[in-house]
Design an enzyme around this catalytic site. Structure first.
Site, short mmCIF file in Angstrom:
data_model
loop_
_atom_site.label_atom_id
_atom_site.label_comp_id
_atom_site.label_asym_id
_atom_site.label_seq_id
_atom_site.Cartn_x
_atom_site.Cartn_y
_atom_site.Cartn_z
N ILE A 183 -10.81 -1.08 -18.74
CA ILE A 183 -10.65 -2.08 -17.69
C ILE A 183 -10.07 -3.35 -18.32
O ILE A 183 -10.72 -4.00 -19.14
CB ILE A 183 -11.98 -2.38 -16.99
CG1 ILE A 183 -12.51 -1.12 -16.30
CG2 ILE A 183 -11.81 -3.52 -15.98
CD1 ILE A 183 -11.64 -0.61 -15.17
N LYS A 197 -12.41 -8.62 -12.79
CA LYS A 197 -12.34 -9.29 -11.49
C LYS A 197 -11.26 -8.65 -10.61
O LYS A 197 -11.45 -8.44 -9.42
CB LYS A 197 -12.08 -10.78 -11.68
CG LYS A 197 -12.40 -11.64 -10.47
CD LYS A 197 -12.36 -13.12 -10.85
CE LYS A 197 -12.80 -13.99 -9.69
NZ LYS A 197 -12.82 -15.43 -10.08
N GLY A 257 -5.73 1.77 -8.81
CA GLY A 257 -5.44 1.42 -7.42
C GLY A 257 -5.53 2.55 -6.43
O GLY A 257 -5.82 2.33 -5.25
N GLU A 258 -5.25 3.80 -6.85
CA GLU A 258 -5.28 4.93 -5.92
C GLU A 258 -6.65 5.60 -5.87
O GLU A 258 -7.17 5.91 -4.80
CB GLU A 258 -4.22 5.97 -6.32
CG GLU A 258 -2.83 5.42 -6.58
CD GLU A 258 -2.10 4.99 -5.32
OE1 GLU A 258 -2.70 5.04 -4.22
OE2 GLU A 258 -0.93 4.58 -5.42
N PHE A 277 0.81 -1.23 0.00
CA PHE A 277 0.00 0.00 0.00
C PHE A 277 0.84 1.27 0.00
O PHE A 277 0.36 2.33 0.38
CB PHE A 277 -0.98 0.01 1.18
CG PHE A 277 -1.70 -1.29 1.37
CD1 PHE A 277 -2.64 -1.70 0.44
CD2 PHE A 277 -1.42 -2.12 2.44
CE1 PHE A 277 -3.30 -2.91 0.59
CE2 PHE A 277 -2.08 -3.33 2.59
CZ PHE A 277 -3.02 -3.73 1.67
N GLY A 337 -0.46 -7.07 -4.84
CA GLY A 337 -1.84 -7.46 -4.62
C GLY A 337 -2.80 -7.17 -5.75
O GLY A 337 -3.83 -7.83 -5.86
N GLY A 355 -5.30 3.89 -14.67
CA GLY A 355 -4.89 3.52 -13.33
C GLY A 355 -6.07 3.49 -12.39
O GLY A 355 -6.94 4.35 -12.42
#
Length: 735
Positions: free
Chosen positions: A626, A630, A701-702, A238, A465, A699
């Site tokens: 995308i 999943k 994740g953030e 993270f 992850g 992006g």
């Protein structure tokens, strides 16, 4: 050119490395069984500021199995030269130079390391090391700390905000406080180091093997070619794996001094002192608007903690400059040096902290003006980036807001606080917008097609992850026209082609584009080989009319005319074909590139006890293409869980008398558990951003963390009528 069939990209596939993880075969940093390795345990400072006056190692040295104790008294030779490869380095000042002097800069600072044949012997001996100090009272509290930073504040201004505020029809003012948060990933940080002559190999938990390689080379004064860093699996990070921390240097130093491979694993408590955290913030904000809710002015005064020996600053100013169309803006951001270890990136760094203040204030403004919170944001949508005047590459925040409101049932929200009940529970709904910049950096990938028809793709990126192994395999499989099971993607080795840090939501944009480029080149090379081969069924066919599927090349207008990769390579006596893919950001500064979110939350608050319980949450995202739905859901729902923790539970508690963190464990530092997590849902707007990169991603994740905490806080206000401006929201604040 005929488009390649897309069988893998866009499909909700399970992780290719999932079986390795659930069966325990995936090797994390501490799992590598290096022949002859011994164990190291760090001795931490028990004072928060001062000087070491003595270190007594006699009892430790006398223990069976102890190989040595290393401290500043041994004067280990380290160079700490500048690292020219540092990534957008937000760390200004001197890194913590381990064992180079007697100064104690924060509680828990490494002051010695014990090396022994077994972990148990090293742990026991570390307890026997006696360190004496000339202690001073540390300064560890951001509130009230003097602003004596060595660097001037960062300032930003456009228009005349003071005059605009003075003439605004509606004004409001508030100070929002965010406590320090720690990452608490499942895998603790660990390093195993081995020297082979002048060459150093390190198995490390890191989000950037190339950065770790360069940092170790700088610290030990050696060529980067003589350092290899290996990190095939990362059990969550993270953000705190984006730089190299003191324990990695200590492990390599101990291995050099003891002349044995050394394994060092931080304890759960040491993670609170050794690897950074999300800094605490005080965020003062004044807003001015018309009675119709159009923003006219905003003044931001931001303070954040940093260490006394190093200055860390993150992008906390960005959202306030360009999330809404505000003509008059002033910002002052100052870091406050304290006797603490250095903060670092944590999911949604800077942007999510700013979002709590800005989006809470927008909710206050909506309540003050009587305008629906969704409508208020729509009225303040900019047509171009207010901070630069650039057009947006894509900006579909309005669509996120409208889609979220419809899917969440926002029309059922009663704007009057405390108006909905379910027995003793007060029910409230809240929402918030989010924004995060689209970061892109140069990346490379190696692609090889073997004679058996399988492919190997390599890049020195990481996977903490999000599913990098899987998403890159999906891209490669479709680009090469192979099945998922015939493609292998390898990562986490500094000898692989260079990749940027695995953070900032840039891995798919950079590494993914390099993988796409390399696989496209290799497919085209194979097609060229076939059409030039007189023995090939594809001889003479236009290259643009050939597609590949299931490892078989064929003419798009005549699928029966074709051959497999295996047949082509065997006939030409080739063991393999190999290419190198690259991605370099275009340098096109004509667009402002960002990802966007709209987060909706419903909470229940016990009217007698003040307990807050989540009922449901929805996030709607404009993040371009995308690749793997999943995996995207895994990212979004995981970030919602993290945001629930930030809003309601997570709080690093420091004893300011000596700087000790009193809840440095997972029993007292609370994080959400399964019982805390309700119905979570994510929606992704269909689209792509080809201004950002060739594969159209922005992006994920953030951005999925930005906006979660303020949506919850705004829902709490709707439920209770109590505006809480401090995180986490505690029962005490609601009683």
């Amino acid at each position: 050119m005929s488009p390649q069939p897309q069988a893998a990209v866009g499909a909700p596939l399970s992780r290719v490395d999932g079986r390795l993880k659930v069966t325990g075969q995936a090797k994390y940093a501490a799992d590598h069984d290096i022949d002859g390795a011994v164990h190291a345990v760090i001795v931490d400072s028990s004072v928060g500021r001062g000087r070491i006056t003595g270190i007594d190692t006699r009892a430790a040295d006398a223990q069976p199995g102890v190989l040595g104790v290393i401290s500043h008294l041994d004067k280990p030779a380290l160079t700490y030269r500048d690292n020219p490869g540092a990534w957008l380095d937000p760390f200004v000042g001197e890194r913590l130079h381990v064992f180079q002097d007697d100064k104690v800069r924060f509680f828990g600072q490494p002051v010695a390391v014990v090396v022994a044949h077994t972990l148990e012997a090293a742990q026991h001996a570390a307890d026997l090391v006696k360190v004496s100090y000339d202690a001073e009272k540390p300064s560890t509290d951001l509130t009230g700390a003097p602003e004596n930073a060595p660097l001037p504040p960062q300032n930003y201004v456009r228009g005349n905000p003071e005059e605009a505020l003075a003439s605004a029809e509606v004004t409001l003012e508030g100070t929002y406080r965010l406590t320090r948060n720690h990452h608490n990933a499942l895998e603790p940080h660990a390093t195993t180091a081995r020297w082979d002559g002048e060459k150093l190999t390190v198995w490390d938990k890191t989000q950037w093997v190339v950065g770790a390689r360069d940092e170790l080379a700088a610290v030990f004064g050696m060529s980067a070619e003589n350092v290899r860093v290996i990190s095939p699996f990362v059990g969550g990070a993270f953000g705190n794996g984006l730089r190299t921390w003191p324990h990695t240097t200590i492990a390599a130093l101990a291995a050099r001094e003891i002349r044995r491979p050394v394994k060092l694993v931080l304890t759960r408590e040491q993670l609170y002192y050794g690897v950074g955290y999300r800094p605490a913030y005080e965020y003062g904000l004044r807003l001015g608007s018309t009675r119709g809710g159009r923003l006219t002015a905003a003044v931001h005064r931001i303070r954040a903690e940093t260490s006394s020996y190093e200055h860390f600053a993150e992008g906390v100013m960005n959202p306030g400059q360009m999330l809404y169309a505000t003509p008059h803006v002033r910002q002052a951001f100052r870091t406050v040096p304290l006797d603490v270890n250095t903060p670092t990136f944590m999911r949604g760094p800077g942007w999510s902290s700013a979002a709590f203040a800005i989006e809470s204030a927008m909710d206050e403004l909506a309540h003050e003006t009587g305008i629906d919170p969704v409508e208020l944001r729509l009225r303040n949508e900019p047509q171009e980036d207010p901070s630069s005047g650039l057009p947006f590459s894509t900006r579909r925040l309005s669509e996120c807001l409208r889609t979220g409101a419809r899917e969440f049932g926002w029309h059922r929200r009663n704007p009057k606080p405390r108006s909905r009940r379910d027995g003793d529970w007060l029910i409230g709904m809240g929402m918030a917008s989010g924004i995060y910049d689209t970061l892109r950096m140069r990346s490379e990938a190696r692609v090889r097609l073997d004679a058996d028809g399988t492919a190997l793709v390599q890049a020195s990126t990481s996977d903490m992850g999000p599913g990098t192994y899987t998403s890159m395999t999906q891209l490669a499989a479709d680009a090469l026209g192979l099945t998922m099971r015939t493609v292998r993607f390898e990562l986490g080795d500094s000898t692989f082609p260079a990749a940027p840090p695995h953070g900032g939501s840039q891995t798919m944009a950079g590494v993914g584009s390099a993988v796409q480029d390399g696989c496209d080149k290799l497919r085209q090379e194979a097609i060229k080989l076939a059409i030039e081969d007189e023995r090939s069924p594809l001889h003479g066919v236009d290259a643009d009319d050939i597609v590949v599927r299931g490892g078989r090349m064929y003419a798009s207008g005549n699928p029966a005319r074709g051959e497999t990769y295996r047949q082509l390579l065997a006939r030409n006596g080739r063991t393999h074909l190999e290419t190198r893919g690259t991605f370099t950001p275009s340098g096109d500064d004509r667009y402002s590139m960002n990802a966007y979110s709209a987060v909706f939350a419903e909470v229940a608050v016990d009217r007698r006890l003040g307990l807050v319980r989540m009922r449901r949450m929805l996030g709607v995202y404009d993040v371009g293409r995308i690749i793997s739905p999943k995996l995207a859901d895994s990212q979004a729902l995981g970030a919602m869980v993290g945001g629930i923790g930030q809003a309601l539970l997570e709080h690093t508690a420091t004893d300011h008398r000596d700087g000790r963190i009193v809840n440095a464990n997972l029993a007292d530092y609370l994080v959400p558990v399964n019982a805390d997590i309700p119905d979570l849902k994510a929606i992704y707007l269909d689209g792509e951003d080809l201004h950002a990169d060739p594969i159209g991603v922005k992006g994920l994740g953030e951005i999925v963390k930005v906006g979660v905490a303020p949506a919850i806080a705004n829902a709490v206000f709707n439920a209770t009528g109590r505006r809480v401006r401090d995180l986490p929201i505690t029962a005490e604040a609601l009683l």
